[in-house]
Design an enzyme around this catalytic site. Structure first.
Site, PDB file in Angstrom:
ATOM      1  N   ASP A  27       0.857  -1.186   0.000  1.00  0.00           N
ATOM      2  CA  ASP A  27       0.000   0.000   0.000  1.00  0.00           C
ATOM      3  C   ASP A  27       0.894   1.238   0.000  1.00  0.00           C
ATOM      4  O   ASP A  27       1.702   1.427   0.914  1.00  0.00           O
ATOM      5  CB  ASP A  27      -0.897  -0.003   1.239  1.00  0.00           C
ATOM      6  CG  ASP A  27      -2.120   0.884   1.082  1.00  0.00           C
ATOM      7  OD1 ASP A  27      -2.196   1.587   0.059  1.00  0.00           O
ATOM      8  OD2 ASP A  27      -2.968   0.885   1.986  1.00  0.00           O
ATOM      9  N   ASP A 121      -2.920   2.525  -6.129  1.00  0.00           N
ATOM     10  CA  ASP A 121      -1.814   2.563  -5.166  1.00  0.00           C
ATOM     11  C   ASP A 121      -1.781   1.355  -4.232  1.00  0.00           C
ATOM     12  O   ASP A 121      -1.184   1.412  -3.157  1.00  0.00           O
ATOM     13  CB  ASP A 121      -1.884   3.844  -4.328  1.00  0.00           C
ATOM     14  CG  ASP A 121      -3.170   3.954  -3.527  1.00  0.00           C
ATOM     15  OD1 ASP A 121      -4.101   3.167  -3.773  1.00  0.00           O
ATOM     16  OD2 ASP A 121      -3.250   4.843  -2.656  1.00  0.00           O
ATOM     17  N   GLU A 122      -2.382   0.242  -4.643  1.00  0.00           N
ATOM     18  CA  GLU A 122      -2.509  -0.888  -3.722  1.00  0.00           C
ATOM     19  C   GLU A 122      -2.584  -2.197  -4.497  1.00  0.00           C
ATOM     20  O   GLU A 122      -3.222  -2.278  -5.543  1.00  0.00           O
ATOM     21  CB  GLU A 122      -3.778  -0.685  -2.889  1.00  0.00           C
ATOM     22  CG  GLU A 122      -4.112  -1.775  -1.922  1.00  0.00           C
ATOM     23  CD  GLU A 122      -5.458  -1.535  -1.243  1.00  0.00           C
ATOM     24  OE1 GLU A 122      -5.847  -2.387  -0.430  1.00  0.00           O
ATOM     25  OE2 GLU A 122      -6.126  -0.522  -1.552  1.00  0.00           O
TER      26      GLU A 122
END
Length: 423
Positions: A27, A121-122
């Protein structure tokens, strides 16, 4: 920007037995804000808030900004009051997606192709096939964190566990810029340390229902039978998931290249409006963005949804499922306009200058029921057949005109002899 609860007591050394811990959850830390600081180094250490316009909301905030109590989805007007010295920047999704793509392509993909990207973003990563080369999952996590920081000047946090649930909870509690390994033998203990909202999927409504049954945290949840949880939640499936989660169990595998579930775009008006033209113009912009997103992912959509937010902040949505899936703006936009009129009780043929019956604050378009173009058999509609027929007829007429012009040229050059051409 994660708003999941974090416990200082959870960010500790839980042991070093990595046996079976082949799932990583990665993350990025305050990704949008971190990207802006990376390209504007002079912002380092300052409270950076992503989002502009007094009627908008916070999309992301740096950790310096969070110290002032700023969170995602907070009205920007409130964020400005809490942190007047903050640096407010507009959302630049093209830039963030580009950085994300480069991180995935140049760092994550060096480890394995077993990557399930869940947002810009993960992601989850199954590293079981990479251990022969790397040795231990923690070695992989350290290399990822160092490589991302060195190459892109942003940081990420990594959770390491035997399954996706615990890995995600671990990365949340490792933030910012941390790594947390939860050995298999201690995953139940780790999970049961958490508040209810620490389990992904438990939101305010479900938390309230569980509280009504005297379930205040995950430790309480672990003492409940599935039967009682079914009564508390009203769902056998939810009860089973919660019972498993309360003991740190999760059988959901890492799914590489998981298909997109939906694509959408929405905008907030500078001023609330009853102008149908303004709302339709915005729906056209959103339709273009959705269509572009679909085509860029080689996807096609079967269901179109329109979302409206009114001046009293209430939402309304309406969807329509098409017989033939679409991925072009000229097919999505008319559906959006039709849904708008249906939502507000307006007839199809109403003039564009007709005022809407309610003030509109926000409008948006989303596409659902997505599938890959090459995997979707499409039966053309009658309109499609007529359009294609006209297109081909026009092309044939153009060819005949060009052939006749060529014949005229030949006749003028060589006289009126007989000339034949294969058309």
């Amino acid at each position: 920007m994660s708003t999941a609860p974090r416990l200082a007591a959870a960010k500790k050394d839980w042991g070093h037995d990595e046996t079976g811990c082949t799932v990583l959850h990665i993350d990025m830390d305050a990704f949008y804000a971190s990207c802006e600081v990376a390209r504007h180094p002079q912002l380092q250490g300052r409270p950076v808030i992503i989002g502009t316009g007094r009627r908008s909301v916070v999309s992301a905030a740096s950790y310096e900004a969070r110290a002032f109590g700023i969170n995602s989805a907070m009205p920007l007007a409130r964020a400005e009051r809490l942190c007047p010295q903050g640096v407010f920047l507009p959302v630049d999704m093209t830039y963030y997606r580009n950085i994300s793509r480069r991180i995935f392509d140049t760092v994550f993909s060096r480890i394995t192709d077993q990557i399930e990207q869940v947002s810009v973003d993960e992601c989850y990563m199954d590293v079981s096939g990479a251990l022969m080369r790397w040795g231990m999952p923690t070695a992989i996590a350290r290399w990822i964190r160092a490589s991302v920081a060195r190459q892109f000047h942003v940081t990420c946090s990594v959770g390491i566990a035997t399954n996706k649930l615990v890995a995600k909870m671990a990365s949340t509690n490792a933030k910012p810029d941390g790594m947390l390994l939860i050995p298999k033998a201690r995953q139940a203990e780790f999970v049961q340390l958490m508040p209810l909202r620490g389990i992904p999927g438990i939101g305010p409504a479900l938390e309230k229902r569980l509280n009504a049954w005297a379930i205040k945290d995950v430790a309480d949840l672990a003492t409940m039978s599935e039967r009682d949880l079914t009564r508390a939640t009203g769902s056998n499936l939810t009860a089973r998931k919660l019972a498993q989660a309360s003991h740190g169990l999760d059988d959901d595998p890492v799914q590489p290249r998981a298909p997109e579930k939906s694509l959408g775009a929405e905008r907030t008006f500078l001023h609330d409006t009853t102008s149908m033209k303004q709302v339709c113009d915005l729906l056209r912009v959103c339709s273009n963005e959705v269509a572009t997103g679909l085509r860029s992912h080689d996807l096609i959509a079967r269901t179109i949804t329109v979302k409206l937010r009114f001046d009293d902040l209430r939402y309304m949505t309406k969807a329509h499922t098409l017989e033939t899936p679409v991925n072009s703006a000229n097919r999505i936009y008319p559906q959006a306009v039709g849904l708008l009129k249906a939502m507000l009780g307006l007839p199809d043929g109403v003039p564009m200058d007709t005022p809407l019956p309610r003030l509109i604050r926000l409008a948006g378009v989303s596409a659902f029921g997505l599938s890959r173009v090459e995997d979707t058999p499409i039966q053309p509609s009658l309109d499609d057949i007529i359009h294609e027929s006209k297109r081909r007829t026009g092309s044939e007429a153009q060819r005949l005109d060009q052939a006749e012009a060529t014949m005229d040229s030949i006749r003028s050059r060589y006289g009126k002899g007989s000339v034949s051409m294969g058309l």
